[in-house]
Design a protein around this motif. Structure first.
Motif, mmCIF file in Angstrom:
data_model
loop_
_atom_site.group_PDB
_atom_site.id
_atom_site.type_symbol
_atom_site.label_atom_id
_atom_site.label_comp_id
_atom_site.label_asym_id
_atom_site.label_seq_id
_atom_site.Cartn_x
_atom_site.Cartn_y
_atom_site.Cartn_z
ATOM 1 N N PRO A 333 0.722 -1.118 0.035
ATOM 2 C CA PRO A 333 0.077 0.044 0.030
ATOM 3 C C PRO A 333 0.789 1.392 -0.100
ATOM 4 O O PRO A 333 2.173 1.282 0.657
ATOM 5 N N ASP A 334 0.247 2.353 -0.743
ATOM 6 C CA ASP A 334 0.857 3.581 -0.712
ATOM 7 C C ASP A 334 0.837 4.152 0.634
ATOM 8 O O ASP A 334 -0.433 4.203 1.308
ATOM 9 N N ALA A 335 1.792 4.669 1.286
ATOM 10 C CA ALA A 335 1.651 5.235 2.700
ATOM 11 C C ALA A 335 0.470 6.354 2.922
ATOM 12 O O ALA A 335 -0.114 6.341 3.858
ATOM 13 N N GLY A 336 0.419 7.040 1.996
ATOM 14 C CA GLY A 336 -0.814 8.013 1.966
ATOM 15 C C GLY A 336 -2.021 7.797 1.697
ATOM 16 O O GLY A 336 -2.911 8.693 2.041
ATOM 17 N N ASP A 337 -2.233 6.665 0.948
ATOM 18 C CA ASP A 337 -3.744 6.315 0.604
ATOM 19 C C ASP A 337 -3.771 4.872 0.487
ATOM 20 O O ASP A 337 -3.177 4.021 -0.383
ATOM 21 N N ALA A 338 -4.731 4.251 1.248
ATOM 22 C CA ALA A 338 -5.117 2.827 1.290
ATOM 23 C C ALA A 338 -5.383 2.297 0.087
ATOM 24 O O ALA A 338 -5.287 1.195 -0.141
#
Length: 782
Positions: A333-338
């Motif tokens: 996952p992207d740390a800023g957006d699940a």
């Protein structure tokens, strides 16, 4: 009065059933054809279609397939697309959910839109023939009467879905083996992981290179199973020996009197009618003016291609390759957006598809499918990371009509090139030609992997240069043509030596090489071959694989000559024939003991993994024979499963459990023949829902069957040779072709189950159709 009512109802049902019988004689006029086409049927229902071009023949083949097999074709497209619940209700929802997660219908429609115009046109011709054949039936096929549903028209995308159904049959779309491998790798010491997951050993019989060495045992410092709590030991139950695959073998012309000689028996789940449809197509050769294409073999209803057969110049067959064509990709996952994930190009959005599954008699169900650039998210890794499935069946280019060009191929070299371009599940392809050449390669598309990762385990493809970067170039495909040993054999086991070729193929769960070795040795035992010699190998039910187990059990019994229980077993073992014959109690006993031993030994390793993953189940390890035999030979105390005093105690207690189970049944152990265990259950898809007396009318007879896994005559109650043939191109008159379930899907047809008895008895049915007894003519309306 009641009797009259029953008679009237029965007569009405009979008339209704007759209304869905195919038309086999007379003349039909249609605007769909440019030239007349004739359809002949012999006493077995084998269809010969003669036309002036392949397009007209294709339309007619679709017509005949629909009239004889539409319900079965419908099941195949629905099983691939996740649409069975529309016919069978909520009971089919679990199957539909698993299939719908792959969104095969949407993929098929997209693939069709980008296909060459010639392919789209030919598929459309076949589609139109199917729908014409369906509409010309006076009554819809009987299975729809039983399910109280109506058939849905065929679409062009449905033909691609039938190919997808074969992808599902031949590949593990859930990739459960590699999910289990991930947990094993995360839990076991590396030496134990390597010991259990190796891909070859003493039973190997590859086409090139030696047998592999099995890895060394883990040391006591690395793993000590004696420290386990015996309460954690449990068996996952018997794992099926059925391996969707096949046998295929060939000898060069110098050993067969001129042309090469090839044999093929494809092992699949058996049903009524069978999956294949015996077909002969005759039409002018578009490559050679004045010459004729004459191809005979098996077509697959739902597609316009001849899958296996001979065209008088080349003959070909397939077996499942068991290369690795599915990979799990860790979706980070992207740390800023699940809802976004990492890729080599930065982050990308997870695409959500809401799939509506129609359910007969209930509200439609919506299934959310989360998709990535690599494939749908279908599982989680050992550490909980989401996993996307990369599968060749998902990729653009996984389907095409290239296989149809085998109909006009003139040499083994040309056939090999066609096979390598084919859009189909990647299979071992074996070919022989009339000049005496033979060759093996892989047919179908294979992924080109890049990056330093183990494809048997989930990997991070967000790293640049890691993953699949397209299809493997045809020039890099493995190929063995005209080997000096003049023989080729494939039986789902490893075929190539370690190195680049094996890396390209990967390990998708190769079968143990015992069956392949038995075929190889039988081929090496002769210097001249006829079709009858190939049939003898296909029907070989010698239990060479179990011979060491028989000897071990015999030795165990002789260690305690005063034990009455063992004396009784010794009497049974004395009747060992060395065959998986229907009347053998000794074979069944030795087989059951070996399986109990294998499950018990592996359960110790599984218990280690289960300590961390409570729901873990040991995957099917086809090569585990090597691991278990190594342990029994070396008898390491630290790898003895808990609950046993020593390895002798383990063998005896396994035997006690097996004998107790067999003794529980009527007649006791002495009545437990292999034929009782291996009795045919070759059933029609709807027979399970019918009363027993009606089901018997639809199903094939419950014959005790010889044969088993790990020998050439692969046979289970509902699994085995879905066809069996041998032929030399140009000498089709002396070949044979057997089917287990007959041509027609209609129980009132004379072709329902026709030829089945020959298959059971191993009697060679002629390869070419017999004299015509039915004659149907299609005339153009103009």
């Amino acid at each position: 009065m009641a009797l009259i009512t029953i008679i009237c109802i029965s007569f009405g049902a009979w008339l209704l059933l007759r209304g869905s019988l195919p038309k086999t004689d007379g003349t039909l006029t249609t605007p769909a054809l440019r030239f007349p086409v004739t359809v002949e049927r012999d006493a077995l229902g084998t269809v010969t279609i003669r036309g002036e071009n392949r397009a007209d023949v294709t339309w007619t083949l679709g017509y005949i397939h629909a009239q004889e097999r539409f319900f079965e074709m419908d099941l195949m497209r629905r099983s691939a697309s996740g649409e069975l619940a529309e016919l069978f209700g909520s009971a089919a929802l679990p199957i539909d959910r698993r299939a719908r997660a792959h969104r095969m219908r949407a993929r098929a429609e997209a693939e069709l839109a980008s296909a060459p115009a010639a392919d789209r046109d030919l598929i459309a011709r076949y589609r139109d023939g199917i729908n014409a054949g369906l509409s010309d039936l006076q009554v819809r096929p009987f299975a729809y009467l039983l399910t109280r549903t109506k058939p849905r028209e065929w679409t062009s995308a449905d033909t691609l879905l039938v190919v997808d159904a074969m992808y599902f049959s031949l590949n593990d779309a859930s990739n459960t083996r590699e999910l289990a491998f991930s947990r094993m790798k995360a839990t076991l010491p590396d030496s134990a992981w390597q010991f259990l997951s190796a891909i070859g050993g003493a039973w190997d019989a590859p086409l090139s290179g030696p047998a592999m060495r099995w890895p060394k045992l883990p040391t006591p410092a690395e793993l000590d199973l004696g420290k386990l709590d015996p309460a954690t030991m449990k068996s996952d139950g018997p794992v099926s020996d059925a391996v969707p695959g096949s046998n295929s073998f060939a000898v060069s012309g110098s050993l067969a009197g001129g042309a090469g000689l090839i044999a093929n028996d494809m092992h699949l789940d058996l049903r009524v009618p069978g999956i294949w449809f015996r077909t002969r197509l005759i039409y002018p050769n578009p490559r050679r003016q004045g010459q004729t294409v004459d191809v005979t073999g098996a077509s697959l209803p739902g597609t316009p291609a001849m899958v296996v057969g001979s065209n008088r110049s080349v003959a070909w067959g397939f077996t499942n390759s068991y290369g690795d064509f599915t990979d799990w990709v860790r979706v980070l996952p992207d740390a800023g957006d699940a809802n976004r994930y990492k890729t080599p190009d930065g982050s990308d959005a997870v695409v959500v598809h809401n799939e509506s599954i129609a359910v007969k008699g209930a509200e439609a169900e919506t299934l959310e499918v989360r998709d990535t650039r690599w494939g749908p998210i279908l599982a989680k890794d050992a550490d909980g990371t989401p996993l996307a499935l990369a599968w060749t069946a998902h990729r653009p280019g996984a389907h095409n009509l290239e296989l149809m060009n085998l109909e006009t191929a003139e040499s083994s070299d040309e056939a090999v090139a066609i096979a390598q371009r084919a859009g189909m599940p990647a299979q071992n392809f074996l070919v022989a030609d009339r000049f005496g050449s033979i060759a093996w390669t892989i047919a179908g598309r294979m992924p080109h992997r890049t990056g330093n990762y183990d494809p048997r385990l989930p990997a991070d493809w967000s790293q640049p240069g890691t993953g699949w970067d397209g299809w493997l170039a045809h020039a890099d495909y493995p190929l063995i043509s005209n080997p000096p040993w003049q023989r080729l054999w494939t039986a789902n086991a490893r075929l190539v030596d370690s190195g680049t070729q094996l890396e390209q193929l990967g390990d998708g769960g190769y079968d143990l090489g015992a069956r392949q070795m038995q075929i190889r040795d039988a081929l090496n035992a002769k210097q001249q071959f006829r079709a009858a010699d190939m049939l003898e190998i296909q029907l070989d039910d010698r239990a060479l694989f179990l011979k060491p187990w028989h000897e071990r059990l015999d030795g165990l019994i002789k260690q305690s000559p005063e034990d009455p229980g063992l004396v009784r077993i010794g009497g049974i073992l004395a009747d060992w024939s060395g065959h998986a014959s229907v009347d053998s109690v000794a074979y069944r006993l030795v087989r059951a003991w070996r399986n109990e031993m294998k499950d018990t030994v592996l359960a110790g390793f599984a218990a280690v993994v289960r300590a961390k993953y409570a729901d873990f189940q040991m995957p099917k390890l086809a090569q585990a024979e090597h691991a278990v035999w190594s342990l029994l030979q070396q008898r390491p105390p630290h790898l003895l499963p808990p609950g046993y005093a020593d390895w002798e105690d383990l063998q005896r207690k396994c035997l006690d459990r097996v004998v107790a189970r067999l003794d529980e049944q009527a007649g006791g152990l002495a009545a437990r023949t292999w034929g009782e265990r291996n009795t045919a259950r070759i059933a029609h898809p709807v027979s399970r829902a019918l009363p027993a007396f009606l089901a018997r009318l639809l199903d094939m007879p419950a014959d005790p069957l010889p044969g088993d896994s790990n020998m050439p005559r692969v046979q289970g109650p509902a699994f085995g040779a879905s066809e069996r043939f041998a032929v030399a191109p140009g000498d089709e008159e002396h070949g044979y072709f057997e089917l287990p379930g007959g041509q027609s899907g209609h129980p009132l047809s004379p072709f329902y189950g026709a030829g089945h008895r020959d298959w059971v008895e191993g009697k060679p049915t002629p390869f070419l159709p017999g004299p015509s007894i039915h004659h149907l003519v299609f005339k153009p309306a103009n």
